[in-house]
Design an enzyme around this catalytic site. Structure first.
Site, PDB file in Angstrom:
ATOM      1  N   LYS A   1      -5.483   4.191 -32.189  1.00  0.00           N
ATOM      2  CA  LYS A   1      -4.647   3.313 -31.989  1.00  0.00           C
ATOM      3  C   LYS A   1      -4.542   2.049 -32.837  1.00  0.00           C
ATOM      4  O   LYS A   1      -3.774   0.993 -33.133  1.00  0.00           O
ATOM      5  CB  LYS A   1      -4.457   2.776 -30.450  1.00  0.00           C
ATOM      6  CG  LYS A   1      -5.882   1.995 -30.198  1.00  0.00           C
ATOM      7  CD  LYS A   1      -5.634   1.850 -28.374  1.00  0.00           C
ATOM      8  CE  LYS A   1      -6.982   1.078 -27.958  1.00  0.00           C
ATOM      9  NZ  LYS A   1      -7.061   1.004 -26.465  1.00  0.00           N
TER      10      LYS A   1
ATOM     11  N   TYR B   1     -24.041  -5.362 -15.911  1.00  0.00           N
ATOM     12  CA  TYR B   1     -22.665  -5.174 -16.106  1.00  0.00           C
ATOM     13  C   TYR B   1     -21.720  -6.195 -15.002  1.00  0.00           C
ATOM     14  O   TYR B   1     -21.966  -6.068 -13.803  1.00  0.00           O
ATOM     15  CB  TYR B   1     -21.919  -3.846 -15.926  1.00  0.00           C
ATOM     16  CG  TYR B   1     -22.565  -2.654 -16.771  1.00  0.00           C
ATOM     17  CD1 TYR B   1     -23.272  -3.065 -17.905  1.00  0.00           C
ATOM     18  CD2 TYR B   1     -22.518  -1.494 -16.368  1.00  0.00           C
ATOM     19  CE1 TYR B   1     -23.736  -2.550 -18.993  1.00  0.00           C
ATOM     20  CE2 TYR B   1     -23.030  -0.455 -17.544  1.00  0.00           C
ATOM     21  CZ  TYR B   1     -23.678  -0.921 -18.563  1.00  0.00           C
ATOM     22  OH  TYR B   1     -24.153  -0.043 -19.594  1.00  0.00           O
TER      23      TYR B   1
ATOM     24  N   SER C   1     -32.806   3.393 -23.155  1.00  0.00           N
ATOM     25  CA  SER C   1     -31.713   3.013 -23.708  1.00  0.00           C
ATOM     26  C   SER C   1     -31.869   2.569 -25.088  1.00  0.00           C
ATOM     27  O   SER C   1     -32.702   1.289 -25.089  1.00  0.00           O
ATOM     28  CB  SER C   1     -30.632   2.224 -23.039  1.00  0.00           C
ATOM     29  OG  SER C   1     -29.437   2.189 -23.558  1.00  0.00           O
TER      30      SER C   1
ATOM     31  N   TRP D   1     -19.034  -0.160 -17.795  1.00  0.00           N
ATOM     32  CA  TRP D   1     -19.541  -1.237 -18.413  1.00  0.00           C
ATOM     33  C   TRP D   1     -18.717  -2.243 -18.576  1.00  0.00           C
ATOM     34  O   TRP D   1     -18.676  -3.298 -18.070  1.00  0.00           O
ATOM     35  CB  TRP D   1     -19.681  -0.751 -20.025  1.00  0.00           C
ATOM     36  CG  TRP D   1     -20.235  -1.753 -21.002  1.00  0.00           C
ATOM     37  CD1 TRP D   1     -20.643  -3.120 -20.585  1.00  0.00           C
ATOM     38  CD2 TRP D   1     -19.959  -2.011 -22.330  1.00  0.00           C
ATOM     39  NE1 TRP D   1     -20.788  -3.820 -21.397  1.00  0.00           N
ATOM     40  CE2 TRP D   1     -20.435  -3.237 -22.796  1.00  0.00           C
ATOM     41  CE3 TRP D   1     -19.371  -0.891 -23.077  1.00  0.00           C
ATOM     42  CZ2 TRP D   1     -20.109  -3.569 -23.958  1.00  0.00           C
ATOM     43  CZ3 TRP D   1     -19.217  -1.199 -24.329  1.00  0.00           C
ATOM     44  CH2 TRP D   1     -19.586  -2.628 -25.019  1.00  0.00           C
TER      45      TRP D   1
ATOM     46  N   ASP E   1     -22.857   6.230 -14.367  1.00  0.00           N
ATOM     47  CA  ASP E   1     -23.734   5.308 -14.967  1.00  0.00           C
ATOM     48  C   ASP E   1     -23.173   3.897 -14.928  1.00  0.00           C
ATOM     49  O   ASP E   1     -22.028   3.607 -15.268  1.00  0.00           O
ATOM     50  CB  ASP E   1     -23.682   5.599 -16.573  1.00  0.00           C
ATOM     51  CG  ASP E   1     -24.752   4.862 -17.099  1.00  0.00           C
ATOM     52  OD1 ASP E   1     -25.918   5.240 -17.013  1.00  0.00           O
ATOM     53  OD2 ASP E   1     -24.319   3.821 -18.045  1.00  0.00           O
TER      54      ASP E   1
END
Length: 337
Positions: A217, A55, A153, A22, A50
């Protein structure tokens, strides 16, 4: 190596960790690094990939196609999607109309360098196109051999029911849904998962690490790490903002001893957690460097015991989002141009 699971009520097996591109290919990392990361995924045993036409405005598909050149096609499972605007963003360069779907599949196949995709997915629900039109186009693509199965989706439970019924009547298989799902975002559990189990639909979940927040993080009260996704608009900074509240980041820090007790890193714990849901066929992961995948794939096959699952729930507490109505907010009410 990575374990396999069946995708929906079908005979198709996919790796329970899927490589997704993505925010990396065609934008965040250069092509050489992207190709090296795909090769690292293959070396680690991942065979399911995928992507989507939107994208990097089609560039991600092109990079993935280059990265998979020379691989045995029959040994791969390649997924892509259609809905969001591509190209010059003209009036018909978006949505799930027959025109856009038929043109988009041809473009995707050319960029990916393949005659067919294993799964062709409706990237969102299109409120401006009759669903009958959309599924007739999907059925024609399957009959033409350009896609083997159909997925969607971020559809609601009602949309899944309607789409599944149309697919069945047309003699094609709707076998998957691709929603967001993580320890912090559980909106599919109330309605989507029960409905999907009834219909024979699996989840291929994205953001199992909550856009990277579950890596640990990002620290409460501290500046955002330089070069992280949260500081890079090209890397989806807008998507991560909702998770960057101090109460969420504090909860994530409480997960560290849980992961240590389980003998896992935080990313491994996050991915293993979504895979405990038996309606989840695969967790989508991305990477900007090949070495990141060496850690990720170790989540495959991990079984978390009841005490660990309870400890996770206690750690994240009331910062979890579970409202099933959130799924209704995923698809724009009007096409984007």
């Amino acid at each position: 190596m990575v374990n396999y699971r069946y995708l929906g009520n079908s005979g198709l097996k996919i790796t329970e960790i899927t490589y997704g591109n993505w925010v990396t290919h065609g934008s965040q990392v250069d092509d050489t690094a992207a190709i090296a990361t795909v090769h690292a995924a293959l070396d680690a045993g991942i065979t399911t990939f995928d992507t989507a036409d939107v994208y990097a405005n089609t560039a991600a598909e092109t990079v993935l196609g280059k990265a998979l050149e020379g691989q045995r096609r029959e040994s791969l499972e390649i997924f892509t999607k259609v809905y969001f605007p591509t190209g010059p963003r003209g009036a018909n360069d978006t949505g799930l109309s027959r025109k856009h779907i038929m043109e988009s599949i041809n473009g995707s196949l050319q960029r990916l360098g393949t005659d067919y995709v294993d799964l062709y997915q409706a990237h969102r629900f299109d409120y401006e196109t009759p669903l009958e039109e959309t599924f007739q186009a999907f059925a024609d693509i399957v009959r033409q051999g350009k896609a083997l199965y159909i997925g969607v989706s971020e559809w609601t439970d009602e949309q899944l029911r309607h789409g599944h019924a149309l697919a069945r009547d047309l003699g094609v298989q709707l076998i998957s849904n691709q929603p967001q799902y993580s320890m912090l975002w559980r909106v599919i559990e109330g309605r989507i998962v029960p409905t999907s189990k009834e219909l024979g639909i699996s989840q291929v979940v994205f953001s199992p690490m909550a856009q990277g927040v579950l890596s640990g993080k990002y620290l409460p009260g501290q500046p955002l790490p330089e070069g992280s996704r949260a500081t890079d608009e090209k890397s989806g900074a807008g998507f991560i903002k909702g998770f960057l509240r101090d109460e969420v980041l504090t909860a994530v820090q409480r997960l560290k001893p849980v992961a240590e007790q389980a003998g896992l890193t935080l990313p491994q714990l996050a991915i293993a957690w979504v895979l405990q849901n038996d309606n989840v066929a695969s967790a989508l992961v991305g990477a900007s460097r090949p070495e990141q995948l060496a850690d990720t794939v170790k989540a495959s096959g991990v079984k978390l015991d009841a005490d660990t699952m309870s400890a996770i729930d206690a750690a994240v507490g009331d910062v979890v989002e579970s409202d099933p109505e959130k799924t209704h907010e995923s698809s724009p009410k009007r096409r984007l141009t």
